[in-house]
Design an enzyme around this catalytic site. Structure first.
Site, mmCIF file in Angstrom:
data_model
loop_
_atom_site.group_PDB
_atom_site.id
_atom_site.type_symbol
_atom_site.label_atom_id
_atom_site.label_comp_id
_atom_site.label_asym_id
_atom_site.label_seq_id
_atom_site.Cartn_x
_atom_site.Cartn_y
_atom_site.Cartn_z
ATOM 1 N N ARG A 102 0.866 -1.451 -0.198
ATOM 2 C CA ARG A 102 0.161 -0.469 -0.281
ATOM 3 C C ARG A 102 1.007 1.112 -0.052
ATOM 4 O O ARG A 102 1.691 0.926 0.731
ATOM 5 C CB ARG A 102 -1.160 -0.100 0.600
ATOM 6 C CG ARG A 102 -1.946 -0.837 1.577
ATOM 7 C CD ARG A 102 -3.033 -0.621 2.735
ATOM 8 N NE ARG A 102 -2.850 0.507 3.640
ATOM 9 C CZ ARG A 102 -3.979 -0.141 4.082
ATOM 10 N NH1 ARG A 102 -4.690 0.244 4.121
ATOM 11 N NH2 ARG A 102 -3.572 1.017 5.226
ATOM 12 N N THR A 106 -1.395 7.324 -0.043
ATOM 13 C CA THR A 106 -3.366 7.402 -0.727
ATOM 14 C C THR A 106 -3.563 5.711 0.006
ATOM 15 O O THR A 106 -4.740 5.366 -1.192
ATOM 16 C CB THR A 106 -3.055 7.127 -2.044
ATOM 17 O OG1 THR A 106 -1.989 5.853 -2.542
ATOM 18 C CG2 THR A 106 -2.197 8.399 -2.748
ATOM 19 N N ASP A 197 -0.079 -1.568 12.025
ATOM 20 C CA ASP A 197 0.822 -1.952 10.697
ATOM 21 C C ASP A 197 1.663 -3.755 11.042
ATOM 22 O O ASP A 197 2.148 -4.060 11.869
ATOM 23 C CB ASP A 197 1.911 -1.631 10.461
ATOM 24 C CG ASP A 197 2.419 -2.138 9.359
ATOM 25 O OD1 ASP A 197 2.384 -2.655 8.581
ATOM 26 O OD2 ASP A 197 2.250 -0.525 8.500
ATOM 27 N N ASP A 200 5.213 -4.231 10.150
ATOM 28 C CA ASP A 200 5.752 -3.830 10.740
ATOM 29 C C ASP A 200 6.284 -4.453 12.396
ATOM 30 O O ASP A 200 7.469 -4.752 12.631
ATOM 31 C CB ASP A 200 5.451 -2.290 11.170
ATOM 32 C CG ASP A 200 6.134 -1.170 9.930
ATOM 33 O OD1 ASP A 200 6.860 -1.740 8.937
ATOM 34 O OD2 ASP A 200 5.287 -0.211 9.838
#
Ligand code: PRP
Ligand code: URA
Length: 205
Positions: A102, A106, A197, A200
């Site tokens: 991603r 955006t 995330d 991450d």
């Protein structure tokens, strides 16, 4: 076709995955455990065939798995954290890879890698822990269908209602298995309450 995992162990694991104090090593273990539960649930309808055996007491007809029909396709990178349970449960599973990322501004996913085994006449499981806007899942479902997959199954850990609706809009009838259906997306397209995330936290980046 949404199936939300309903099991006390799943609830326990997902709570610790969400906890921001959970460190990457524990996060990886929890991701393995929840993916194992999801893998069992998502494969409830895979094919078996009759097998004649003898128990120590008598002959009987059992069932055995047609292992070679399964394909698991992680969406890189976070989906990699969900592959191991599938290959532990189904040692003959084939693994394909779809790389999607991603854009941070955006939230639109960009494709950067694709390597897939033959998918025709095989049961395909797309694995990606987070179903947020649904953009990544919709792209991945389109790719595996173009390569011959019929009725692929999507397996995720946390889903947002927006993502479920997007998949249903573009790929109606897709079986979706998730461990949690969360409330909504925030303005940066992260899932609330979510777990942040996933990639991450899995890789400590
Ligand atoms: C995350 C996640 C999904 C995607 C979900 O990946 O693993 O692939 O976002 O979002 P969407 O439903 O809005 O498309 P990301 O793009 O952050 O890449 P990563 O796995 O490399 O961290
Ligand atoms: N990707 C993630 O890793 N987390 C989210 O909340 C949304 C997309």
């Amino acid at each position: 076709m949404l199936n939300v995992l309903d099991h006390p162990l799943a609830a326990h694991i997902i709570t610790h995955l969400r906890d921001k104090t959970t460190k990457p090593a524990t996060f990886r273990t929890l991701a393995y455990q929840i993916s194992m539960l999801l893998a069992i649930e998502a494969t409830a309808n895979v094919e078996t065939s009759a097998k004649e055996i003898e128990t120590p007491l008598e002959r009987m007809t059992g069932r055995e798995l047609a292992h070679e029909t399964l394909v698991v396709v992680p969406i890189l990178r976070a989906g990699l954290g969900m592959v191991q349970p599938f290959s532990d449960l189904f040692p003959d599973v084939s693994v394909g890879y779809i790389g999607l990322e991603r854009d941070h501004a955006t939230a639109v996913a960009r494709s950067y890698y694709c390597k897939l085994p033959p998918l025709s006449n095989r049961h395909v499981f797309l694995v990606d822990p987070m179903l947020a806007t649904g953009g990544s899942a919709v792209q991945a479902l389109t790719i595996v269908k173009e390569q011959g997959a019929k009725n692929p199954t999507l397996v995720c850990i946390v889903a947002a209602p927006e993502g479920v609706a997007e998949v249903e809009k573009h790929h109606p009838g897709t079986p979706i298995h998730t461990a949690a259906l969360d409330r909504q997306l925030n303005d940066r397209k992260y899932i609330l309450p979510g777990l942040g995330d996933f990639g991450d936290r899995l890789y400590g980046t």
